[in-house]
Write an enzyme that holds these catalytic residues in place. Sequence first.
Site, mmCIF file in Angstrom:
data_model
loop_
_atom_site.group_PDB
_atom_site.id
_atom_site.type_symbol
_atom_site.label_atom_id
_atom_site.label_comp_id
_atom_site.label_asym_id
_atom_site.label_seq_id
_atom_site.Cartn_x
_atom_site.Cartn_y
_atom_site.Cartn_z
ATOM 1 N N ARG A 50 39.051 32.389 4.136
ATOM 2 C CA ARG A 50 38.271 32.805 2.970
ATOM 3 C C ARG A 50 38.756 34.175 2.538
ATOM 4 O O ARG A 50 39.598 34.783 3.205
ATOM 5 C CB ARG A 50 36.741 32.744 3.210
ATOM 6 C CG ARG A 50 36.233 33.034 4.575
ATOM 7 C CD ARG A 50 36.511 34.396 5.081
ATOM 8 N NE ARG A 50 36.088 35.425 4.158
ATOM 9 C CZ ARG A 50 36.493 36.670 4.148
ATOM 10 N NH1 ARG A 50 37.393 37.086 5.043
ATOM 11 N NH2 ARG A 50 36.056 37.543 3.278
ATOM 12 N N GLY A 51 38.224 34.673 1.398
ATOM 13 C CA GLY A 51 38.736 35.927 0.829
ATOM 14 C C GLY A 51 39.772 35.542 -0.221
ATOM 15 O O GLY A 51 40.686 34.753 0.062
ATOM 16 N N ALA A 52 39.632 36.122 -1.423
ATOM 17 C CA ALA A 52 40.407 35.636 -2.577
ATOM 18 C C ALA A 52 41.922 35.554 -2.325
ATOM 19 O O ALA A 52 42.522 34.485 -2.515
ATOM 20 C CB ALA A 52 40.085 36.490 -3.797
ATOM 21 N N ARG A 94 37.292 25.857 -4.211
ATOM 22 C CA ARG A 94 36.381 26.988 -4.436
ATOM 23 C C ARG A 94 36.657 27.524 -5.853
ATOM 24 O O ARG A 94 37.792 27.848 -6.185
ATOM 25 C CB ARG A 94 36.591 28.085 -3.376
ATOM 26 C CG ARG A 94 36.279 27.574 -1.954
ATOM 27 C CD ARG A 94 36.062 28.692 -0.970
ATOM 28 N NE ARG A 94 34.849 29.436 -1.244
ATOM 29 C CZ ARG A 94 34.580 30.627 -0.695
ATOM 30 N NH1 ARG A 94 35.445 31.191 0.112
ATOM 31 N NH2 ARG A 94 33.456 31.254 -0.979
ATOM 32 N N GLN A 201 29.936 37.873 6.521
ATOM 33 C CA GLN A 201 31.354 38.280 6.635
ATOM 34 C C GLN A 201 31.482 39.733 7.104
ATOM 35 O O GLN A 201 32.457 40.091 7.757
ATOM 36 C CB GLN A 201 32.068 38.126 5.279
ATOM 37 C CG GLN A 201 32.298 36.703 4.830
ATOM 38 C CD GLN A 201 31.194 36.192 3.948
ATOM 39 O OE1 GLN A 201 30.044 36.618 4.053
ATOM 40 N NE2 GLN A 201 31.511 35.278 3.057
ATOM 41 N N ASP A 242 36.821 38.937 -6.294
ATOM 42 C CA ASP A 242 37.260 37.535 -6.367
ATOM 43 C C ASP A 242 37.845 37.203 -7.728
ATOM 44 O O ASP A 242 38.678 36.314 -7.858
ATOM 45 C CB ASP A 242 36.101 36.595 -6.044
ATOM 46 C CG ASP A 242 35.845 36.636 -4.552
ATOM 47 O OD1 ASP A 242 35.143 37.564 -4.102
ATOM 48 O OD2 ASP A 242 36.425 35.794 -3.835
ATOM 49 N N LYS A 253 31.480 39.248 -3.665
ATOM 50 C CA LYS A 253 30.439 38.679 -2.802
ATOM 51 C C LYS A 253 29.035 39.071 -3.239
ATOM 52 O O LYS A 253 28.788 40.216 -3.639
ATOM 53 C CB LYS A 253 30.712 39.138 -1.370
ATOM 54 C CG LYS A 253 29.761 38.639 -0.311
ATOM 55 C CD LYS A 253 29.615 37.131 -0.292
ATOM 56 C CE LYS A 253 30.905 36.367 -0.193
ATOM 57 N NZ LYS A 253 30.785 34.939 -0.551
HETATM 58 O O1 MRU Z 1 33.097 33.766 0.237
HETATM 59 P P1 MRU Z 1 34.248 34.637 0.653
HETATM 60 O O2 MRU Z 1 34.149 35.084 2.085
HETATM 61 O O3 MRU Z 1 35.580 33.989 0.329
HETATM 62 O O4 MRU Z 1 34.116 35.925 -0.252
HETATM 63 C C1 MRU Z 1 35.029 36.976 -0.079
HETATM 64 C C2 MRU Z 1 34.777 38.158 -0.951
HETATM 65 O O5 MRU Z 1 33.867 38.182 -1.735
HETATM 66 C C3 MRU Z 1 35.772 39.272 -0.862
HETATM 67 O O6 MRU Z 1 35.163 40.506 -1.088
HETATM 68 C C4 MRU Z 1 36.854 39.062 -1.942
HETATM 69 O O7 MRU Z 1 37.372 37.763 -1.873
HETATM 70 C C5 MRU Z 1 37.954 40.046 -1.824
HETATM 71 S S1 MRU Z 1 38.963 39.765 -0.396
HETATM 72 C C6 MRU Z 1 40.249 40.883 -0.451
#
Ligand code: MRU
Length: 354
Positions: A50-52, A94, A201, A242, A253
């Site tokens: 996960r994480g963009a 997603r 997270q 994201d 988030k």
């Molecule tokens: O639902 P997630 O865990 O994928 O959400 C992640 C976030 O919101 C992060 O802050 C965002 O993707 C930036 S990661 C460098």
Amino acid sequence: MVETVWTKKKDNEGVEVHLIDQRVLPSREVFVVCRTHQEMADAIRDMVVRGAPAIGISAAFGIALGAQELESIVDPKSFLSEMEKMERVIAATRPTAVNLFWALARMKKIWAEIADEAPRYRTDALFLEAQAIKEDDIERNRKIGSFGQTLLPESATVLTHCNAGALATGGYGTALGVIRGAVEAGKKIKVYADETRPYLQGARLTAYELSEDNIPVTLITDSMAAMVMAQGKINAVIVGADRIAANGDTANKIGTYGLAVLAKEHGIPFYVAAPFSTIDPATPTGRSIPIEERSSREVTHSGEVQIAPDGISVYNPAFDVTPARYITAIITEKGVFSPEDLSHHLGQESLPNT
Ligand code: MRU
């Protein structure tokens, strides 16, 4: 530093993609192996990764796995139509992180160019491109870190939300990249990490990642952020993103928007750290960013334990949008921009805030 996504070549069985399973960190270090595009799509949807930026990189490797599955197909037309089906499967995982669609577009450019080539050549070229996307992301994060660290004083306490670290990227991180950049520059940095309800997270991943790197981190629940700001403990808030709309409105988030409002109230700078692959010039304002809604179980349960009545109605948006007017600056690999300057940089008129 923990590694998120990597490949392993198996004799006669092709390439496998390995992921650290982020669902079970920090209590267990378990790895998930993907051999098909469908396995990678499942891993993204189920939050193994996960994480963009990490979602984008994994999607790119998912496409390369897909090409590997098609090695019995020689006809370019059939190859192209199968690749498009696989692209749709991965794109449906997603909706909010624009890096997913950015990486798929970058992979598509390659597969469209090489459809006439021999099957093994197609696979190799797509794995090379996915690896390049990963390495490019680490490079961007290091630049974000070195631009961003200049915004922090010699001694600073930073509040962050969710996980925008090595685990959420190819490596190094965006928000945590700025923190790492400041530590590498010899600054004395402490971090407050929001636990980040409901998926935690911050507690599970950011606290783990920073502790592994010996960067001092204090965990708080999300509802404590106002108190620590009011107590004067926080010098800057730094979060990832994201999707950043053309006017600078930023999806991140759930809970990020509240932090930005609180930061403004307390006169604390609020920074978004993200690579250009997270900026979506095709989305004019935050209003058109699609927001993922996730399972009610994330809210009604803590692990396996039910913490709310049976059948309770739940609303669980995974992201919120922070209007550009609350963002002090956006830290990118090309430098630090105010939201308005970023809009101009994108060649667009600054649009009204949401
Ligand atoms: O639902 P997630 O865990 O994928 O959400 C992640 C976030 O919101 C992060 O802050 C965002 O993707 C930036 S990661 C460098």
